[in-house]
Design a protein around this motif. Structure first.
Motif, PDB file in Angstrom:
ATOM      1  N   LEU A  67     -84.420  38.939  35.247  1.00  9.48           N
ATOM      2  CA  LEU A  67     -83.435  37.944  34.831  1.00  9.48           C
ATOM      3  C   LEU A  67     -82.263  38.609  34.110  1.00  9.48           C
ATOM      4  O   LEU A  67     -81.107  38.208  34.266  1.00  9.48           O
ATOM      5  CB  LEU A  67     -84.096  36.906  33.934  1.00  9.48           C
ATOM      6  N   ALA A  68     -82.555  39.651  33.316  1.00  6.14           N
ATOM      7  CA  ALA A  68     -81.488  40.365  32.612  1.00  6.14           C
ATOM      8  C   ALA A  68     -80.560  41.058  33.599  1.00  6.14           C
ATOM      9  O   ALA A  68     -79.329  41.023  33.453  1.00  6.14           O
ATOM     10  CB  ALA A  68     -82.097  41.383  31.649  1.00  6.14           C
ATOM     11  N   GLU A  69     -81.134  41.696  34.627  1.00  8.63           N
ATOM     12  CA  GLU A  69     -80.321  42.386  35.621  1.00  8.63           C
ATOM     13  C   GLU A  69     -79.449  41.420  36.417  1.00  8.63           C
ATOM     14  O   GLU A  69     -78.385  41.802  36.924  1.00  8.63           O
ATOM     15  CB  GLU A  69     -81.222  43.178  36.569  1.00  8.63           C
ATOM     16  N   ALA A  74     -81.909  33.601  29.355  1.00  6.90           N
ATOM     17  CA  ALA A  74     -83.251  33.051  29.547  1.00  6.90           C
ATOM     18  C   ALA A  74     -84.155  33.313  28.362  1.00  6.90           C
ATOM     19  O   ALA A  74     -83.914  34.203  27.543  1.00  6.90           O
ATOM     20  CB  ALA A  74     -83.874  33.652  30.811  1.00  6.90           C
ATOM     21  N   LEU A  75     -85.194  32.517  28.298  1.00  4.97           N
ATOM     22  CA  LEU A  75     -86.292  32.708  27.363  1.00  4.97           C
ATOM     23  C   LEU A  75     -87.566  32.729  28.187  1.00  4.97           C
ATOM     24  O   LEU A  75     -87.838  31.794  28.942  1.00  4.97           O
ATOM     25  CB  LEU A  75     -86.353  31.569  26.343  1.00  4.97           C
ATOM     26  N   VAL A  96     -86.374  37.293  24.866  1.00  6.34           N
ATOM     27  CA  VAL A  96     -85.053  36.674  24.850  1.00  6.34           C
ATOM     28  C   VAL A  96     -84.125  37.507  25.728  1.00  6.34           C
ATOM     29  O   VAL A  96     -83.905  38.700  25.475  1.00  6.34           O
ATOM     30  CB  VAL A  96     -84.498  36.592  23.412  1.00  6.34           C
ATOM     31  N   VAL A  97     -83.594  36.889  26.764  1.00  5.80           N
ATOM     32  CA  VAL A  97     -82.717  37.569  27.716  1.00  5.80           C
ATOM     33  C   VAL A  97     -81.286  37.115  27.457  1.00  5.80           C
ATOM     34  O   VAL A  97     -80.965  35.924  27.550  1.00  5.80           O
ATOM     35  CB  VAL A  97     -83.109  37.240  29.168  1.00  5.80           C
ATOM     36  N   GLY A 159     -81.384  27.517  24.245  1.00  9.50           N
ATOM     37  CA  GLY A 159     -80.697  28.500  25.084  1.00  9.50           C
ATOM     38  C   GLY A 159     -79.522  27.944  25.848  1.00  9.50           C
ATOM     39  O   GLY A 159     -78.849  28.670  26.582  1.00  9.50           O
ATOM     40  N   VAL A 160     -79.256  26.622  25.713  1.00  4.36           N
ATOM     41  CA  VAL A 160     -78.142  26.017  26.426  1.00  4.36           C
ATOM     42  C   VAL A 160     -77.310  25.188  25.464  1.00  4.36           C
ATOM     43  O   VAL A 160     -77.769  24.785  24.406  1.00  4.36           O
ATOM     44  CB  VAL A 160     -78.634  25.122  27.589  1.00  4.36           C
TER      45      VAL A 160
END
Length: 217
Positions: A67-69, A74-75, A96-97, A159-160
């Motif tokens: 998800l980071a890439e 995201a969590l 935690v992303v 996160g949003v």
């Protein structure tokens, strides 16, 4: 339902253009496969912010790394009791992303005012009972199940932003949980969702969940 209640559930078998074709094979295998991990990564909605639970401790950091890439916010959750979500029976691990980086941290529900409970308080039963518990939670009934719902909803909501876009930060503190409490308190969500969808909350087959086992079962 999304328009009426502001929240909805998209069952992959019905809505995912690819995963629905492998559902029969997955049912026949009866074990976890790579599709348990691919689901959150192949969401056709192409969400920019998400909260994802992972039961396998080995896969959680891998999922977070992917998800980071991809530049997602995201969590990724895993309960230290093995649940694929933030748990209220123990502490949890959260990846935690944000901005292409992954930060791992521990989360204790007691830090946001939620007491620990035995796993039996969250155990599911048959489909009709689970649906009844869902209706009661949406209607504002308090208890361990509602606490678990608020905890996950609140942390996910952190996160949003108010429009559902990726927020500038994923706050692990109580703010998100407080927003969820405010939204559910008094049955606000249930008044809209249950009022028009009560009859549809009747699953046709067994459904897993974190709902209490009824007395005597």
């Amino acid at each position: 339902m999304a328009r009426e209640a502001g929240i909805t559930f998209c069952f992959a078998v019905k809505f995912h253009p690819a995963l629905r074709h492998v559902a029969p094979a997955r049912r026949e295998l009866g074990i976890r496969t790579t599709f348990n991990v691919l689901g959150p990564l192949t969401n056709p909605a192409r969400v920019r912010a998400q909260a994802t639970g992972v039961a396998d401790a080995r896969m959680a950091p891998i999922l977070a790394g992917v998800l980071a890439e991809r530049g997602s916010s995201a969590l990724v959750f895993r309960g230290d009791d093995g649940l694929d979500e933030l748990t209220t029976t123990a502490t949890s691990q959260v990846w935690v992303v944000r901005d292409g980086q992954v930060r791992r941290e521990a989360f204790d529900p007691r830090d946001v005012g939620i007491d620990l409970v035995p796993v039996e308080a969250l155990r599911g039963a048959d489909a009709s009972y689970n649906a009844d518990v869902a209706r009661r939670v949406l209607a504002g009934e308090t208890g361990p199940v509602r606490d678990a719902v608020l905890l996950n909803l609140g942390r996910g909501a952190s996160g949003v932003d108010a429009r559902g876009r990726a927020a500038r930060g994923a706050d692990p503190g109580p703010d998100g949980a407080c927003r969820a409490v405010h939204r559910l308190r008094g049955g606000a969500a249930g008044a809209r969702a249950v009022g028009r969808r009560q009859q549809r909350l009747k699953p046709s087959g067994p459904v897993g969940g974190i709902f209490p086992r009824p007395p005597g079962r």
